[in-house]
Design a protein around this motif. Structure first.
Motif, PDB file in Angstrom:
ATOM      1  N   ASN A  54      65.349 -27.754 -23.702  1.00 20.21           N
ATOM      2  CA  ASN A  54      66.107 -27.154 -22.599  1.00 20.21           C
ATOM      3  C   ASN A  54      66.508 -28.186 -21.554  1.00 20.21           C
ATOM      4  O   ASN A  54      67.545 -28.046 -20.904  1.00 20.21           O
ATOM      5  CB  ASN A  54      65.326 -26.005 -21.978  1.00 20.21           C
ATOM      6  N   THR A  55      65.704 -29.235 -21.392  1.00 24.37           N
ATOM      7  CA  THR A  55      66.075 -30.349 -20.506  1.00 24.37           C
ATOM      8  C   THR A  55      67.367 -30.991 -21.007  1.00 24.37           C
ATOM      9  O   THR A  55      68.295 -31.243 -20.232  1.00 24.37           O
ATOM     10  CB  THR A  55      64.946 -31.394 -20.444  1.00 24.37           C
ATOM     11  N   SER A  61      62.759 -32.794 -14.496  1.00 22.05           N
ATOM     12  CA  SER A  61      62.923 -31.517 -15.177  1.00 22.05           C
ATOM     13  C   SER A  61      61.578 -30.828 -15.385  1.00 22.05           C
ATOM     14  O   SER A  61      60.603 -31.440 -15.784  1.00 22.05           O
ATOM     15  CB  SER A  61      63.599 -31.712 -16.531  1.00 22.05           C
ATOM     16  N   GLU A 117      61.695 -28.088 -17.325  1.00 23.10           N
ATOM     17  CA  GLU A 117      61.991 -27.340 -18.541  1.00 23.10           C
ATOM     18  C   GLU A 117      61.371 -28.018 -19.759  1.00 23.10           C
ATOM     19  O   GLU A 117      60.946 -29.173 -19.701  1.00 23.10           O
ATOM     20  CB  GLU A 117      63.507 -27.254 -18.739  1.00 23.10           C
ATOM     21  N   SER A 118      61.356 -27.302 -20.868  1.00 22.88           N
ATOM     22  CA  SER A 118      60.908 -27.894 -22.129  1.00 22.88           C
ATOM     23  C   SER A 118      61.893 -28.991 -22.520  1.00 22.88           C
ATOM     24  O   SER A 118      63.024 -29.020 -22.021  1.00 22.88           O
ATOM     25  CB  SER A 118      60.855 -26.818 -23.213  1.00 22.88           C
ATOM     26  N   SER A 152      70.323 -28.561 -20.563  1.00 25.60           N
ATOM     27  CA  SER A 152      70.727 -28.515 -19.152  1.00 25.60           C
ATOM     28  C   SER A 152      71.501 -29.766 -18.755  1.00 25.60           C
ATOM     29  O   SER A 152      72.476 -29.688 -17.991  1.00 25.60           O
ATOM     30  CB  SER A 152      69.500 -28.350 -18.250  1.00 25.60           C
TER      31      SER A 152
END
Length: 193
Positions: free
Chosen positions: A81-82, A75, A77-78, A85
């Motif tokens: 957000n990981t 990932s 993403e932060s 998701s």
């Protein structure tokens, strides 16, 4: 020369059957038929149906642990957000499955509870190992100030994954993702720093 049966193929058949039908609704004869193996070959690999189910749980848990680890490592993403998701992926998988099967670990935990201590322990072990991976992402989110630190990373991981599993009941009976989506929105508001 006779066909050599692959244990992993038999476990995959067991995973599919038990996930969709439940432990009590799958008999050894059905496993034999679906896997295309004679009874003797089954007992070369497994001592009993319970032993088979324990190995199916382990097979599923290990496979999903690797998948989860790969998602988190890859990932970009932060952390928060990981995690979001990841749960969106799970919701999508359940929608693609027409909201029928859910997760083997969740299904087995609900069905067998404390009826079979060996299976219950294996189910708990696999779930706890998943929680460790989720907790690592939560911890990173706490370190960067995205996720609340009012609870430990492990407590939040347990809250996340247990809460998500809690939506499976209504998902199956309503054949809808509505409660999963509501859980997603509310949960990530609750854990925000």
């Amino acid at each position: 020369m006779g066909y050599k049966h692959n244990k992993e193929d038999i476990l995959e058949v067991g995973y599919q059957l038990i996930r969709k039908n439940g432990y009590h609704h799958v008999g050894i004869n059905q496993i034999l038929k679906e896997a295309g193996i004679p009874k003797g070959s089954f007992y070369n690999f497994f001592e009993s149906k319970e032993d088979f189910a324990r190995e199916v749980i382990q097979y599923y848990g290990e496979r999903n642990r690797k998948w989860l680890d790969d998602i988190f490592k890859e990932s970009k993403e932060s952390p928060i957000n990981t995690l979001k998701s990841f749960y969106k992926i799970l919701i999508g998988y359940n929608e693609d499955d027409n909201f029928c099967s859910g997760c083997l670990i969740n299904n087995m935990g609900n069905e067998i509870g404390r009826l079979y201590d060996v299976l219950a322990e294996e189910t708990k072990e696999q779930f706890d190992q998943w929680l460790d991976l989720i907790a690592d992402v939560v911890r990173k989110g706490q370190e960067v100030g995205e996720i609340t630190d009012r609870f430990t990373a492990k407590e939040i991981a347990n809250y996340l994954h247990s809460g998500f599993y809690g939506t499976f009941f209504k998902m199956k009976v309503e054949r809808s993702r509505k409660d999963m989506d509501t859980w997603l929105t509310m949960t990530f508001e609750f854990i925000k720093a």
